[in-house]
Write a protein that holds these residues in place. Sequence first.
Motif, PDB file in Angstrom:
ATOM      1  N   UNK A 193     -20.710  16.391 -11.474  1.00  0.00           N
ATOM      2  CA  UNK A 193     -19.747  17.063 -10.603  1.00  0.00           C
ATOM      3  C   UNK A 193     -18.339  16.998 -11.189  1.00  0.00           C
ATOM      4  N   UNK A 194     -17.961  15.850 -11.759  1.00  0.00           N
ATOM      5  CA  UNK A 194     -16.640  15.709 -12.364  1.00  0.00           C
ATOM      6  C   UNK A 194     -16.439  16.729 -13.484  1.00  0.00           C
ATOM      7  N   UNK A 195     -17.441  16.877 -14.348  1.00  0.00           N
ATOM      8  CA  UNK A 195     -17.354  17.843 -15.444  1.00  0.00           C
ATOM      9  C   UNK A 195     -17.248  19.261 -14.893  1.00  0.00           C
ATOM     10  N   UNK A 196     -18.067  19.574 -13.912  1.00  0.00           N
ATOM     11  CA  UNK A 196     -18.036  20.905 -13.303  1.00  0.00           C
ATOM     12  C   UNK A 196     -16.680  21.201 -12.672  1.00  0.00           C
ATOM     13  N   UNK A 197     -16.140  20.252 -11.937  1.00  0.00           N
ATOM     14  CA  UNK A 197     -14.850  20.452 -11.278  1.00  0.00           C
ATOM     15  C   UNK A 197     -13.748  20.743 -12.287  1.00  0.00           C
ATOM     16  N   UNK A 198     -13.824  20.139 -13.464  1.00  0.00           N
ATOM     17  CA  UNK A 198     -12.775  20.310 -14.459  1.00  0.00           C
ATOM     18  C   UNK A 198     -12.914  21.581 -15.293  1.00  0.00           C
ATOM     19  N   UNK A 199     -14.153  22.027 -15.525  1.00  0.00           N
ATOM     20  CA  UNK A 199     -14.371  23.174 -16.416  1.00  0.00           C
ATOM     21  C   UNK A 199     -14.436  24.511 -15.681  1.00  0.00           C
ATOM     22  N   UNK A 200     -14.624  24.483 -14.376  1.00  0.00           N
ATOM     23  CA  UNK A 200     -14.818  25.716 -13.615  1.00  0.00           C
ATOM     24  C   UNK A 200     -13.889  25.751 -12.403  1.00  0.00           C
ATOM     25  N   UNK A 201     -13.805  26.919 -11.796  1.00  0.00           N
ATOM     26  CA  UNK A 201     -13.106  27.062 -10.529  1.00  0.00           C
ATOM     27  C   UNK A 201     -14.089  27.475  -9.439  1.00  0.00           C
ATOM     28  N   UNK A 202     -13.707  27.192  -8.218  1.00  0.00           N
ATOM     29  CA  UNK A 202     -14.436  27.655  -7.057  1.00  0.00           C
ATOM     30  C   UNK A 202     -13.504  28.503  -6.213  1.00  0.00           C
ATOM     31  N   UNK A 203     -14.027  29.290  -5.323  1.00  0.00           N
ATOM     32  CA  UNK A 203     -13.146  30.135  -4.514  1.00  0.00           C
ATOM     33  C   UNK A 203     -12.190  29.301  -3.680  1.00  0.00           C
ATOM     34  N   UNK A 204     -12.679  28.164  -3.169  1.00  0.00           N
ATOM     35  CA  UNK A 204     -11.877  27.333  -2.288  1.00  0.00           C
ATOM     36  C   UNK A 204     -11.781  25.907  -2.810  1.00  0.00           C
ATOM     37  N   UNK A 205     -10.813  25.175  -2.264  1.00  0.00           N
ATOM     38  CA  UNK A 205     -10.503  23.815  -2.684  1.00  0.00           C
ATOM     39  C   UNK A 205     -10.333  22.954  -1.435  1.00  0.00           C
ATOM     40  N   UNK A 206     -10.850  21.722  -1.490  1.00  0.00           N
ATOM     41  CA  UNK A 206     -10.704  20.787  -0.373  1.00  0.00           C
ATOM     42  C   UNK A 206     -10.176  19.465  -0.896  1.00  0.00           C
ATOM     43  N   UNK A 207      -9.115  18.965  -0.296  1.00  0.00           N
ATOM     44  CA  UNK A 207      -8.697  17.595  -0.570  1.00  0.00           C
ATOM     45  C   UNK A 207      -9.401  16.702   0.442  1.00  0.00           C
ATOM     46  N   UNK A 208     -10.242  15.760  -0.014  1.00  0.00           N
ATOM     47  CA  UNK A 208     -11.101  15.035   0.923  1.00  0.00           C
ATOM     48  C   UNK A 208     -10.342  14.169   1.917  1.00  0.00           C
ATOM     49  N   UNK A 209      -9.198  13.624   1.542  1.00  0.00           N
ATOM     50  CA  UNK A 209      -8.484  12.728   2.448  1.00  0.00           C
ATOM     51  C   UNK A 209      -7.913  13.449   3.660  1.00  0.00           C
ATOM     52  N   UNK A 210      -7.599  14.731   3.502  1.00  0.00           N
ATOM     53  CA  UNK A 210      -7.030  15.501   4.607  1.00  0.00           C
ATOM     54  C   UNK A 210      -7.995  16.530   5.168  1.00  0.00           C
ATOM     55  N   UNK A 211      -9.069  16.817   4.426  1.00  0.00           N
ATOM     56  CA  UNK A 211     -10.026  17.869   4.770  1.00  0.00           C
ATOM     57  C   UNK A 211      -9.324  19.223   4.878  1.00  0.00           C
ATOM     58  N   UNK A 212      -8.225  19.375   4.165  1.00  0.00           N
ATOM     59  CA  UNK A 212      -7.493  20.637   4.154  1.00  0.00           C
ATOM     60  C   UNK A 212      -8.182  21.624   3.224  1.00  0.00           C
ATOM     61  N   UNK A 213      -8.502  22.792   3.743  1.00  0.00           N
ATOM     62  CA  UNK A 213      -9.189  23.841   2.987  1.00  0.00           C
ATOM     63  C   UNK A 213      -8.172  24.896   2.569  1.00  0.00           C
ATOM     64  N   UNK A 214      -8.109  25.185   1.266  1.00  0.00           N
ATOM     65  CA  UNK A 214      -7.175  26.200   0.789  1.00  0.00           C
ATOM     66  C   UNK A 214      -7.744  26.885  -0.444  1.00  0.00           C
ATOM     67  N   UNK A 215      -7.169  28.027  -0.863  1.00  0.00           N
ATOM     68  CA  UNK A 215      -7.721  28.769  -2.004  1.00  0.00           C
ATOM     69  C   UNK A 215      -7.588  28.022  -3.326  1.00  0.00           C
ATOM     70  N   UNK A 216      -8.561  28.240  -4.194  1.00  0.00           N
ATOM     71  CA  UNK A 216      -8.513  27.755  -5.575  1.00  0.00           C
ATOM     72  C   UNK A 216      -8.482  28.970  -6.490  1.00  0.00           C
ATOM     73  N   UNK A 217      -9.638  29.513  -6.817  1.00  0.00           N
ATOM     74  CA  UNK A 217      -9.695  30.744  -7.601  1.00  0.00           C
ATOM     75  C   UNK A 217      -9.208  31.934  -6.779  1.00  0.00           C
ATOM     76  N   UNK A 218      -9.584  31.978  -5.526  1.00  0.00           N
ATOM     77  CA  UNK A 218      -9.219  33.107  -4.669  1.00  0.00           C
ATOM     78  C   UNK A 218      -7.727  33.124  -4.368  1.00  0.00           C
ATOM     79  N   UNK A 219      -7.178  34.317  -4.156  1.00  0.00           N
ATOM     80  CA  UNK A 219      -5.807  34.428  -3.641  1.00  0.00           C
ATOM     81  C   UNK A 219      -5.789  34.053  -2.167  1.00  0.00           C
ATOM     82  N   UNK A 220      -6.822  34.488  -1.452  1.00  0.00           N
ATOM     83  CA  UNK A 220      -6.981  34.104  -0.051  1.00  0.00           C
ATOM     84  C   UNK A 220      -8.414  34.360   0.373  1.00  0.00           C
ATOM     85  N   UNK A 221      -8.871  33.597   1.344  1.00  0.00           N
ATOM     86  CA  UNK A 221     -10.172  33.798   1.974  1.00  0.00           C
ATOM     87  C   UNK A 221      -9.979  33.649   3.476  1.00  0.00           C
ATOM     88  N   UNK A 222     -10.519  34.603   4.241  1.00  0.00           N
ATOM     89  CA  UNK A 222     -10.350  34.525   5.690  1.00  0.00           C
ATOM     90  C   UNK A 222     -11.451  35.302   6.392  1.00  0.00           C
TER      91      UNK A 222
END
Length: 497
Positions: free
Chosen positions: A67-96
């Motif tokens: 998973x660590x290798x995948x997270x570093x070499x690729x992007x996903x549409x969305x991103x989550x910071x686990x400590x806050x559970x905040x969901x925001x775009x990664x590759x995407x400009x926006x998702x809704x």
Amino acid sequence: MPSIVRAVLSAVTASCVVIGAAGCVQTPAPLPSGTASSSAPPRPFTVLTEQRANTTDPAGGRNDSDAMVTLDLFQRLMLVQPSTQLLKPDLAKECLFTAAQVYECTLPKDVVFTSGRGLTSADVKFSILRAIRLAPQKMSMLAALRSIETPDDTTVRFRLKYPDNQFGFGLAVPAASIVDHVAYDSDKLRPVEQAPIGTGPYQLDSWDSKGLTIARYARYRGPLGTDMPRIRIAWSDSPTAEEALTDAKAEIVWRTLSPAAIDRLQNRIVQDQDDGRPAGYFRWGLPRVVLQRLVWLSRSPYRANASLRNAVALALQEDRTASSILPSMIEGHTDTFALGGEPKMPKLEPGIALALRFTDSSPAMEDLANHVRDTLQQKLGITVQLVTESERADLELRDSAPMVNTAVGWLQDYLKNPLPGSAGKLSNLEERIRSSSREDVQQPALVEIQKQAAADATVVPIAETDGVLFLRQRVDLVGEAFGPGWQLALWGARWRN
């Protein structure tokens, strides 16, 4: 945001304060807008871990290093910071959500794969459907998906079977990473010998028997840019990692150290502080982010034996410190597995022989496996043989990260492999949680799932423990420094100014 996926940052911060005397300093700081001013040392920035990565294909990941290798070499549409559970775009400009059962993502136009080809919506559709086909269990957070439409190169439209408040989180898991549809086979995993093609902050530089090296991808476009030109990820045992950390030959040591080594390092930190010397390293605070659990594997002929499953759960009760398959730091946790005491052991039919394997994430897991084997043999009178991680087994000890640090994410170990008699009930309960934002609807369903998990005993919690991550004093982790389930993500690594 649904009540069961609210932030747990306060719990993490409070625990970090408790650990502070032993060297825990902080959770990730906001990602800086500029670049770091200090220069890297002559040797590559080095990360040591005992758990070897096996693949660079997002659909082939089997452990947290994959998973660590995948997270570093690729992007996903969305991103989550686990400590806050905040969901925001990664590759995407926006998702809704554009309708109750339509989730739409807009892509930027300037994203380029390491192959040199521009990324389009066709790559997103291909990658998601490919991952669902090749790794359905890792994509179970997208269970509500009905179909994917790509009306143009920058639009991806997901049509769902029901309204799903977890769908965006499902697009953030490592397996949902976006690959080049021209280069990847739709029905086979990409061999390690073939270069991975992604759009992440890093690209693969080399892979050998001792580890791999990743290098900054100059054409990366996204929120997780890094200043680190090159990072070496090397496989290491506990003694080697301990020595490298104390001798300043490694910057990060992750999930490698034995319990004794951890105690020695923390004692040295305290001693240095008492003597007025700056400690050369510190432990990053990851309080109770690991859930050790015993899982019945679906191919085991003994899994259907309810008396045996319940006997195994009872045998571990005296030493158990985790009371549910949902960690206590996640809102919605309910005590459903008994702790302590001296429960009466049932009488089992003679001749039962089980094979037990464990994930090779740290030396502590081997110690735990030996303890579980001895406990089951002594209390139940059965035979338990330890086997390697690649061998077939009846039971597996796991401390791997969840898909995502939400209640539904943590429950996937249980929900994705239900007993036939529980499958319909669990499916209805999960859909009820996903499709509603009302606490009075979600909470009873969540409690009922945990109660059913205790009754089925196919996933048995053992203990909640702290994550083990040591850093050199010159090193910091900033921004979104971890993956959605507390997997280490190296885009957050920086030199301290």
